[in-house]
Design a protein around this motif. Structure first.
Motif, PDB file in Angstrom:
ATOM      1  N   HIS A  71       1.417  -0.856  -0.040  1.00 39.75           N
ATOM      2  CA  HIS A  71      -0.174   0.599   0.097  1.00 39.75           C
ATOM      3  C   HIS A  71       0.963   1.422  -0.194  1.00 39.75           C
ATOM      4  O   HIS A  71       2.017   1.221   0.830  1.00 39.75           O
ATOM      5  CB  HIS A  71      -1.075   0.017   1.385  1.00 39.75           C
ATOM      6  CG  HIS A  71      -2.086  -0.493   1.359  1.00 39.75           C
ATOM      7  ND1 HIS A  71      -3.406  -0.761   2.245  1.00 39.75           N
ATOM      8  CD2 HIS A  71      -2.627  -1.416   0.026  1.00 39.75           C
ATOM      9  CE1 HIS A  71      -4.057  -1.655   2.138  1.00 39.75           C
ATOM     10  NE2 HIS A  71      -3.710  -1.543   0.853  1.00 39.75           N
ATOM     11  N   MET A  82      -5.009   5.423   1.555  1.00 38.88           N
ATOM     12  CA  MET A  82      -4.555   3.930   1.083  1.00 38.88           C
ATOM     13  C   MET A  82      -5.197   3.953   0.149  1.00 38.88           C
ATOM     14  O   MET A  82      -6.281   3.835  -0.525  1.00 38.88           O
ATOM     15  CB  MET A  82      -4.707   3.050   2.229  1.00 38.88           C
ATOM     16  CG  MET A  82      -4.393   3.491   3.268  1.00 38.88           C
ATOM     17  SD  MET A  82      -4.344   2.051   4.356  1.00 38.88           S
ATOM     18  CE  MET A  82      -5.939   1.080   4.316  1.00 38.88           C
ATOM     19  N   HIS A 104       3.437   0.438   2.651  1.00 39.81           N
ATOM     20  CA  HIS A 104       3.485   0.464   3.886  1.00 39.81           C
ATOM     21  C   HIS A 104       3.086  -1.078   2.778  1.00 39.81           C
ATOM     22  O   HIS A 104       2.494  -1.377   2.589  1.00 39.81           O
ATOM     23  CB  HIS A 104       2.488   0.145   5.582  1.00 39.81           C
ATOM     24  CG  HIS A 104       1.281   0.935   4.746  1.00 39.81           C
ATOM     25  ND1 HIS A 104       0.730   2.286   3.894  1.00 39.81           N
ATOM     26  CD2 HIS A 104       0.334   0.262   4.697  1.00 39.81           C
ATOM     27  CE1 HIS A 104      -0.670   2.375   3.944  1.00 39.81           C
ATOM     28  NE2 HIS A 104      -0.899   1.006   4.129  1.00 39.81           N
ATOM     29  N   MET A 106       0.388  -4.074   4.506  1.00 42.50           N
ATOM     30  CA  MET A 106      -0.991  -3.982   4.886  1.00 42.50           C
ATOM     31  C   MET A 106      -1.165  -5.596   5.248  1.00 42.50           C
ATOM     32  O   MET A 106      -1.238  -6.056   3.895  1.00 42.50           O
ATOM     33  CB  MET A 106      -1.857  -3.263   3.623  1.00 42.50           C
ATOM     34  CG  MET A 106      -2.943  -3.084   4.627  1.00 42.50           C
ATOM     35  SD  MET A 106      -2.556  -1.258   5.060  1.00 42.50           S
ATOM     36  CE  MET A 106      -4.086  -1.676   6.490  1.00 42.50           C
ATOM     37  N   HIS A 153      -3.191   3.068  11.125  1.00 41.08           N
ATOM     38  CA  HIS A 153      -2.329   3.118  10.714  1.00 41.08           C
ATOM     39  C   HIS A 153      -1.930   4.356   9.715  1.00 41.08           C
ATOM     40  O   HIS A 153      -1.417   4.469   8.234  1.00 41.08           O
ATOM     41  CB  HIS A 153      -2.391   1.727  10.462  1.00 41.08           C
ATOM     42  CG  HIS A 153      -2.362   2.078   8.621  1.00 41.08           C
ATOM     43  ND1 HIS A 153      -3.502   1.245   8.430  1.00 41.08           N
ATOM     44  CD2 HIS A 153      -2.036   1.666   7.318  1.00 41.08           C
ATOM     45  CE1 HIS A 153      -3.647   1.489   7.231  1.00 41.08           C
ATOM     46  NE2 HIS A 153      -2.552   1.956   6.173  1.00 41.08           N
TER      47      HIS A 153
HETATM   48 CU   LIG Z   1      -2.963   0.169   4.375  1.00 40.48          CU
END
Ligand SMILES: [Cu+2]
Length: 156
Positions: A71, A82, A104, A106, A153
């Motif tokens: 992501h 996202m 990141h 996910m 997050h």
């Molecule tokens: Cu994400």
């Protein structure tokens, strides 16, 4: 005693960020932000250091998660949203930093039994050039102010 040692190990790993090496790719500073709700979603962050030619992170997999996606965040007005991406580029002789509010990994539907405080979550990273790298991601403590998915997050 075992539990105590495990917790200390996680702290040491998190702080010292023992790098995982595969050829010219090195992973450091790995941390997993756990889900706010048991069985929910988490996010893994780490720094990729590339000592070779340009490469790309093209997939990630974890047995502790129902599914895993790469992501990034895009800015949509004042809101960070996202987006799933096909790959995260790592420049030649450079770094890519996966961090809150940016790229990141996910992790959807994390197994609560495998992602408690002090746990290390095995994560396999697949690079286009360097191939697979297996890392152990220490689970971070939940932020006190966390609430809902975005708190889990979003920006920090
Ligand atoms: Cu994400």
């Amino acid at each position: 005693m075992k539990r105590f040692l495990g917790a200390v190990g996680a702290v040491i790993l998190g702080m010292a960020a023992l790098p995982a090496l595969a050829g010219e790719i090195e992973i450091g500073n790995a941390t997993l932000r756990p889900p706010v709700v048991a069985g929910g979603n988490g996010a893994a962050f780490f720094t990729i250091t590339n000592h070779g030619p340009a490469d790309r992170l093209i997939a990630a997999a974890a047995t502790a998660a129902r599914s895993v996606e790469l992501h990034t965040h895009i800015r949509d007005g004042d809101v960070l949203r996202m987006r799933k991406v096909d790959a995260i580029a790592v420049p030649a002789q450079g770094q890519a930093e996966l961090k809150p509010g940016g790229d990141h990994v996910m992790l959807f539907g994390l197994d609560p039994a495998a992602t408690g405080p002090g746990a290390h979550v095995p994560l396999t990273l697949t690079f286009e050039r360097a191939g697979d790298i297996q890392i152990e991601v220490p689970v971070a403590a939940l932020p006190a102010a966390a609430s809902g998915h975005h708190g889990a997050h979003g920006d920090q």
